[in-house]
Scaffold this active site. Sequence first.
Site, mmCIF file in Angstrom:
data_model
loop_
_atom_site.group_PDB
_atom_site.id
_atom_site.type_symbol
_atom_site.label_atom_id
_atom_site.label_comp_id
_atom_site.label_asym_id
_atom_site.label_seq_id
_atom_site.Cartn_x
_atom_site.Cartn_y
_atom_site.Cartn_z
ATOM 1 N N ASN A 6 0.861 -1.177 0.000
ATOM 2 C CA ASN A 6 0.000 0.000 0.000
ATOM 3 C C ASN A 6 0.900 1.231 0.000
ATOM 4 O O ASN A 6 1.517 1.540 1.012
ATOM 5 C CB ASN A 6 -0.901 -0.021 1.246
ATOM 6 C CG ASN A 6 -1.742 1.237 1.353
ATOM 7 O OD1 ASN A 6 -1.793 2.045 0.423
ATOM 8 N ND2 ASN A 6 -2.408 1.400 2.494
ATOM 9 N N TRP A 7 0.943 1.902 -1.141
ATOM 10 C CA TRP A 7 1.852 3.045 -1.273
ATOM 11 C C TRP A 7 1.288 4.321 -0.652
ATOM 12 O O TRP A 7 1.958 5.340 -0.621
ATOM 13 C CB TRP A 7 2.185 3.277 -2.747
ATOM 14 C CG TRP A 7 3.078 2.222 -3.332
ATOM 15 C CD1 TRP A 7 3.641 1.158 -2.664
ATOM 16 C CD2 TRP A 7 3.538 2.132 -4.688
ATOM 17 N NE1 TRP A 7 4.420 0.426 -3.533
ATOM 18 C CE2 TRP A 7 4.370 0.990 -4.778
ATOM 19 C CE3 TRP A 7 3.326 2.899 -5.826
ATOM 20 C CZ2 TRP A 7 4.993 0.619 -5.975
ATOM 21 C CZ3 TRP A 7 3.942 2.518 -7.019
ATOM 22 C CH2 TRP A 7 4.772 1.393 -7.085
ATOM 23 N N LYS A 8 0.027 4.305 -0.235
ATOM 24 C CA LYS A 8 -0.599 5.494 0.363
ATOM 25 C C LYS A 8 -0.384 6.687 -0.583
ATOM 26 O O LYS A 8 -0.475 6.507 -1.788
ATOM 27 C CB LYS A 8 -0.042 5.701 1.770
ATOM 28 C CG LYS A 8 -0.154 4.400 2.595
ATOM 29 C CD LYS A 8 0.085 4.549 4.051
ATOM 30 C CE LYS A 8 -0.101 3.195 4.736
ATOM 31 N NZ LYS A 8 0.041 3.255 6.183
ATOM 32 N N HIS A 84 -9.476 1.205 4.882
ATOM 33 C CA HIS A 84 -8.181 1.380 5.566
ATOM 34 C C HIS A 84 -8.375 2.288 6.785
ATOM 35 O O HIS A 84 -9.181 3.220 6.752
ATOM 36 C CB HIS A 84 -7.158 1.981 4.600
ATOM 37 C CG HIS A 84 -5.771 1.926 5.153
ATOM 38 N ND1 HIS A 84 -5.291 2.858 6.037
ATOM 39 C CD2 HIS A 84 -4.783 1.009 4.986
ATOM 40 C CE1 HIS A 84 -4.052 2.534 6.376
ATOM 41 N NE2 HIS A 84 -3.714 1.404 5.750
ATOM 42 N N GLU A 86 -6.694 4.652 7.854
ATOM 43 C CA GLU A 86 -6.488 6.085 7.585
ATOM 44 C C GLU A 86 -7.731 6.701 6.958
ATOM 45 O O GLU A 86 -8.034 7.876 7.194
ATOM 46 C CB GLU A 86 -5.233 6.267 6.701
ATOM 47 C CG GLU A 86 -3.971 6.015 7.530
ATOM 48 C CD GLU A 86 -2.786 5.471 6.756
ATOM 49 O OE1 GLU A 86 -2.785 5.522 5.521
ATOM 50 O OE2 GLU A 86 -1.850 4.971 7.416
ATOM 51 N N GLU A 150 -5.031 -4.896 10.531
ATOM 52 C CA GLU A 150 -4.034 -3.843 10.711
ATOM 53 C C GLU A 150 -4.309 -3.133 12.036
ATOM 54 O O GLU A 150 -5.097 -2.173 12.074
ATOM 55 C CB GLU A 150 -4.109 -2.832 9.566
ATOM 56 C CG GLU A 150 -3.802 -3.432 8.215
ATOM 57 C CD GLU A 150 -3.238 -2.395 7.246
ATOM 58 O OE1 GLU A 150 -2.165 -2.655 6.707
ATOM 59 O OE2 GLU A 150 -3.842 -1.335 7.069
ATOM 60 N N GLY A 156 2.787 2.396 10.774
ATOM 61 C CA GLY A 156 3.725 3.514 10.640
ATOM 62 C C GLY A 156 4.429 3.885 11.931
ATOM 63 O O GLY A 156 5.058 4.940 12.010
ATOM 64 N N GLY A 207 3.052 -1.143 4.211
ATOM 65 C CA GLY A 207 3.054 0.282 3.887
ATOM 66 C C GLY A 207 4.459 0.738 3.520
ATOM 67 O O GLY A 207 4.954 0.474 2.427
ATOM 68 N N GLY A 208 5.114 1.392 4.461
ATOM 69 C CA GLY A 208 6.413 2.036 4.205
ATOM 70 C C GLY A 208 7.428 1.147 3.499
ATOM 71 O O GLY A 208 8.111 1.602 2.564
HETATM 72 P P1 13P Z 1 3.240 0.494 7.570
HETATM 73 O O1 13P Z 1 3.765 -0.804 6.984
HETATM 74 O O2 13P Z 1 3.978 1.695 7.036
HETATM 75 O O3 13P Z 1 3.157 0.437 9.062
HETATM 76 O O4 13P Z 1 1.737 0.670 7.020
HETATM 77 C C1 13P Z 1 0.845 -0.383 7.171
HETATM 78 C C2 13P Z 1 -0.383 -0.084 6.413
HETATM 79 O O5 13P Z 1 -1.159 0.777 6.786
HETATM 80 C C3 13P Z 1 -0.640 -0.828 5.165
HETATM 81 O O6 13P Z 1 -1.925 -0.588 4.690
#
Ligand code: 13P
Length: 226
Positions: A6-8, A84, A86, A150, A156, A207-208
Amino acid sequence: MLIAGNWKMFKAQAETRAFGAAFSPPAGVDVVVCPPFTSLAAAAESGLTVYAQNVHWAEEGAYTGEISIAMLKELGVAGAIVGHSERRQYFGETDEGTARRAAAALAAGLRVIACVGELEAEREAGETEAVLRRQVSALDLHPGLVVAYEPVWAIGTGKTATPEIAQHAHAFIKSLLDVPVLYGGSVKPDNAAELLAQPAVDGALVGGASLDPDSFAAICRAGLLS
Ligand code: 13P
C-alpha cells in the site's frame, strides 16, 4: 500467500515506473501494489498486479473525490483496498460504507482487501475482539474477499504486533468470516518471516517498506518461504 504494498500518498508516475523497472519479486507468491489513483496506469503498464486504495459503490454520480469501479477497470486495475484505518480515522469512513464499497467492487469482479483493526486505546481497554467483531460482521463472504488485520497502533509506528498477537487476532477473524487474512502494521524485511510463518497469517499488507523495490522484494521472498 499474498503480499500487497500500500503506497498510500507516495509515488507519482515517474517514480512508479522506476519502481516497476527495479522490482523483481520471486515467482510463487502473489504480489500486488496499490499506488495512488494517478499512478495506477503507470503501475499496470509496468506489468505489476495493481489494486486501488479505495473504490466507490455507485456506477457514477455526484461524489466529489471518489472513483468508480469502471474507471479502475479501464486502467487494468484488478482490485481495491477498502476501509483502511487512515480512511476511517481521517476521512470519517464507516463500517457501513466500507461494506458497501466492498460489496459493489466484488460484485463487479474486482478483488477486495477490506481492512480492520483496533486502536491502541481499544486494545488497552480489552475491546479488541468487540471491535474486530463489529468491523468484520459488516462484511459478507465472497471468494474475492481478503481481510487485512491492521492494528492501528502498529501502522507507521515501527511497533509490530508480535506473531502471537497477530495469530490470535487472525484466528478470531477467521472464526467470524472464513477468508484469507493479511497482517499489516510495520511489516519489514527483518520481521516478515516470523509473522508470515503463523498458520492464520495468509500474507501481508505492507506500507512504508513497500516503497523500496529491494525491501518489498525481500518481504515477498519471506512470504515464499513461509
Ligand atoms: P506500515 O507498513 O507503514 O506500518 O503501514 C501499514 C499499512 O497501513 C498498510 O496498509
